[in-house]
Motif scaffolding. Structure first.
Motif, PDB file in Angstrom:
ATOM      1  N   ILE A   1      63.537  57.405  57.361  1.00  0.00           N
ATOM      2  CA  ILE A   1      62.764  57.200  58.892  1.00  0.00           C
ATOM      3  C   ILE A   1      61.410  56.832  58.975  1.00  0.00           C
ATOM      4  O   ILE A   1      60.826  55.880  59.196  1.00  0.00           O
ATOM      5  N   THR A   2      60.859  57.087  57.833  1.00  0.00           N
ATOM      6  CA  THR A   2      59.822  57.235  57.250  1.00  0.00           C
ATOM      7  C   THR A   2      59.160  55.500  56.922  1.00  0.00           C
ATOM      8  O   THR A   2      58.798  54.505  57.216  1.00  0.00           O
ATOM      9  N   ALA A   3      60.592  55.120  55.905  1.00  0.00           N
ATOM     10  CA  ALA A   3      60.271  53.685  55.843  1.00  0.00           C
ATOM     11  C   ALA A   3      61.207  52.670  57.092  1.00  0.00           C
ATOM     12  O   ALA A   3      60.614  51.682  57.055  1.00  0.00           O
ATOM     13  N   GLU A   4      61.900  52.732  57.816  1.00  0.00           N
ATOM     14  CA  GLU A   4      62.457  52.376  58.658  1.00  0.00           C
ATOM     15  C   GLU A   4      61.392  52.532  59.166  1.00  0.00           C
ATOM     16  O   GLU A   4      61.152  50.875  59.842  1.00  0.00           O
ATOM     17  N   ALA A   5      60.556  53.450  59.397  1.00  0.00           N
ATOM     18  CA  ALA A   5      59.449  52.638  60.877  1.00  0.00           C
ATOM     19  C   ALA A   5      58.537  51.975  60.244  1.00  0.00           C
ATOM     20  O   ALA A   5      58.158  51.158  61.132  1.00  0.00           O
ATOM     21  N   MET A   6      58.596  52.167  59.229  1.00  0.00           N
ATOM     22  CA  MET A   6      57.036  51.071  58.130  1.00  0.00           C
ATOM     23  C   MET A   6      57.836  49.523  58.319  1.00  0.00           C
ATOM     24  O   MET A   6      56.972  48.636  58.553  1.00  0.00           O
ATOM     25  N   SER A   7      58.909  49.300  58.292  1.00  0.00           N
ATOM     26  CA  SER A   7      59.872  48.218  58.158  1.00  0.00           C
ATOM     27  C   SER A   7      59.754  47.527  59.722  1.00  0.00           C
ATOM     28  O   SER A   7      59.480  46.355  60.312  1.00  0.00           O
ATOM     29  N   GLY A   8      59.866  48.407  60.643  1.00  0.00           N
ATOM     30  CA  GLY A   8      59.463  47.942  61.712  1.00  0.00           C
ATOM     31  C   GLY A   8      58.159  47.476  62.182  1.00  0.00           C
ATOM     32  O   GLY A   8      58.099  46.584  62.806  1.00  0.00           O
ATOM     33  N   ALA A   9      56.873  48.356  61.777  1.00  0.00           N
ATOM     34  CA  ALA A   9      55.685  47.730  61.693  1.00  0.00           C
ATOM     35  C   ALA A   9      55.492  47.066  61.220  1.00  0.00           C
ATOM     36  O   ALA A   9      55.067  45.957  62.045  1.00  0.00           O
TER      37      ALA A   9
ATOM     38  N   ARG B   1      54.823  39.550  64.592  1.00  0.00           N
ATOM     39  CA  ARG B   1      54.968  39.124  66.111  1.00  0.00           C
ATOM     40  C   ARG B   1      53.802  39.251  66.738  1.00  0.00           C
ATOM     41  O   ARG B   1      53.334  39.178  67.357  1.00  0.00           O
ATOM     42  N   ASN B   2      52.782  39.557  65.654  1.00  0.00           N
ATOM     43  CA  ASN B   2      50.935  39.361  66.378  1.00  0.00           C
ATOM     44  C   ASN B   2      50.969  40.915  67.583  1.00  0.00           C
ATOM     45  O   ASN B   2      50.218  40.836  68.581  1.00  0.00           O
ATOM     46  N   MET B   3      52.447  41.434  67.515  1.00  0.00           N
ATOM     47  CA  MET B   3      51.918  42.960  68.580  1.00  0.00           C
ATOM     48  C   MET B   3      50.519  44.158  68.307  1.00  0.00           C
ATOM     49  O   MET B   3      50.196  44.317  67.433  1.00  0.00           O
ATOM     50  N   ASP B   4      50.242  45.086  69.011  1.00  0.00           N
ATOM     51  CA  ASP B   4      49.192  45.157  69.449  1.00  0.00           C
ATOM     52  C   ASP B   4      49.425  46.992  68.684  1.00  0.00           C
ATOM     53  O   ASP B   4      50.697  47.108  68.857  1.00  0.00           O
ATOM     54  N   MET B   5      48.346  47.527  68.726  1.00  0.00           N
ATOM     55  CA  MET B   5      48.671  48.863  67.879  1.00  0.00           C
ATOM     56  C   MET B   5      49.509  49.530  68.579  1.00  0.00           C
ATOM     57  O   MET B   5      50.978  50.546  67.980  1.00  0.00           O
TER      58      MET B   5
ATOM     59  N   THR C   1      57.588  58.415  62.445  1.00  0.00           N
ATOM     60  CA  THR C   1      56.957  57.607  62.770  1.00  0.00           C
ATOM     61  C   THR C   1      56.702  57.048  62.938  1.00  0.00           C
ATOM     62  O   THR C   1      55.944  56.276  62.180  1.00  0.00           O
ATOM     63  N   ILE C   2      55.879  57.253  64.151  1.00  0.00           N
ATOM     64  CA  ILE C   2      54.663  56.280  64.437  1.00  0.00           C
ATOM     65  C   ILE C   2      52.856  56.319  63.992  1.00  0.00           C
ATOM     66  O   ILE C   2      52.674  55.625  63.667  1.00  0.00           O
ATOM     67  N   GLY C   3      53.364  57.436  62.850  1.00  0.00           N
ATOM     68  CA  GLY C   3      52.489  58.226  62.016  1.00  0.00           C
ATOM     69  C   GLY C   3      52.571  57.015  60.907  1.00  0.00           C
ATOM     70  O   GLY C   3      51.493  55.942  60.313  1.00  0.00           O
ATOM     71  N   ALA C   4      53.067  56.701  60.332  1.00  0.00           N
ATOM     72  CA  ALA C   4      53.719  55.565  59.909  1.00  0.00           C
ATOM     73  C   ALA C   4      53.677  54.910  59.588  1.00  0.00           C
ATOM     74  O   ALA C   4      53.426  53.734  58.924  1.00  0.00           O
ATOM     75  N   GLY C   5      53.951  53.810  61.150  1.00  0.00           N
ATOM     76  CA  GLY C   5      53.785  52.834  61.396  1.00  0.00           C
ATOM     77  C   GLY C   5      52.594  52.168  61.497  1.00  0.00           C
ATOM     78  O   GLY C   5      51.909  51.176  61.296  1.00  0.00           O
ATOM     79  N   LEU C   6      51.670  53.269  62.069  1.00  0.00           N
ATOM     80  CA  LEU C   6      50.255  52.521  62.393  1.00  0.00           C
ATOM     81  C   LEU C   6      49.559  52.601  61.097  1.00  0.00           C
ATOM     82  O   LEU C   6      48.608  51.982  60.489  1.00  0.00           O
ATOM     83  N   PHE C   7      49.668  54.139  59.932  1.00  0.00           N
ATOM     84  CA  PHE C   7      49.652  53.945  58.718  1.00  0.00           C
ATOM     85  C   PHE C   7      49.917  52.247  57.549  1.00  0.00           C
ATOM     86  O   PHE C   7      49.034  51.537  55.903  1.00  0.00           O
TER      87      PHE C   7
END
Length: 205
Positions: A10-18, A24-28, A67-73
């Motif tokens: 789920i950490t790796a998937e979260a990072m791939s989502g980020a 797509r130039n999305m915000d935080m 998951t949110i932390g992995a995305g922001l990281f």
């Protein structure tokens, strides 16, 4: 073992989502949301369809933070991510298999029939990526590149077959992981894919 692999997955998937959100130039907020949905969306859809309440991640708040932390990281280390491409491919393949097996087990515990168990495994394995790509306005990768969804289906079928034969659970897990990982990595290495359906009416006019 499955729990540890699930956390890594789920950490790796979260990072791939980020990363997809970044393209797509999305915000935080967008990055965090896409990371969360990519990592936990498959299990959420499965639980909703099977009537398995409460939904899994609502009982494990650390998964939300992870998951949110992995995305922001990922936003902070994005410049280095291309060096980890091969690592992510392996982690993604492991995650696909782990999600599939977990989805099958949830459906088995709810005493669903074999076709539903297989679909539950597949939904858990691939639906997070489908939701990610839909939200990022692109055709889902799992439906058009190397063998992916079909790997999930075959892993689910193998896992269920060995369960019905009464094979030791640990041996079953090892066999499912070995088979699924080898097949997925081989598909990436040699670009194995299913036949493509291209409907262009002008070709037959």
């Amino acid at each position: 073992m499955l729990t540890y692999i699930y956390i890594i997955a789920i950490t790796a998937e979260a990072m791939s989502g980020a990363l997809a959100a970044g393209r797509r130039n999305m915000d935080m907020f967008g990055v965090a949301l896409i990371a969360f949905i990519t990592a936990l969306g498959g299990g959420t859809v499965r639980d909703l369809l099977l009537g398995n309440f409460p939904v899994g991640w609502t009982q494990h708040p650390p998964y939300i933070y992870l998951t949110i932390g992995a995305g922001l990281f990922t936003m902070l280390v994005a410049r280095f991510m291309h060096h980890l491409h091969k690592v992510f491919l392996v982690l993604d393949a492991m995650g696909l298999i782990a999600f599939t097996v977990i989805g099958c087990n949830v459906a088995l515990q709810l005493e669903y029939s074999t076709p539903v168990v297989i679909m539950a495994g597949m939904i858990t394995g691939i639906f997070g990526g489908i939701l990610r790509d839909i939200l990022c306005q692109r055709v889902p990768v799992v439906l058009r590149h190397e063998l992916y969804a079909s790997v999930s289906m075959l892993v689910a079928m193998l896992y269920l077959l060995m369960e019905k034969l009464g094979i030791n659970h640990d041996i079953n897990l090892l066999a499912a992981f070995s088979f699924g990982l080898a097949l997925r990595l081989a598909a990436i290495r040699w670009s194995w894919s299913l036949p493509v359906f291209s409907y262009q009416p002008g070709r037959w006019e």
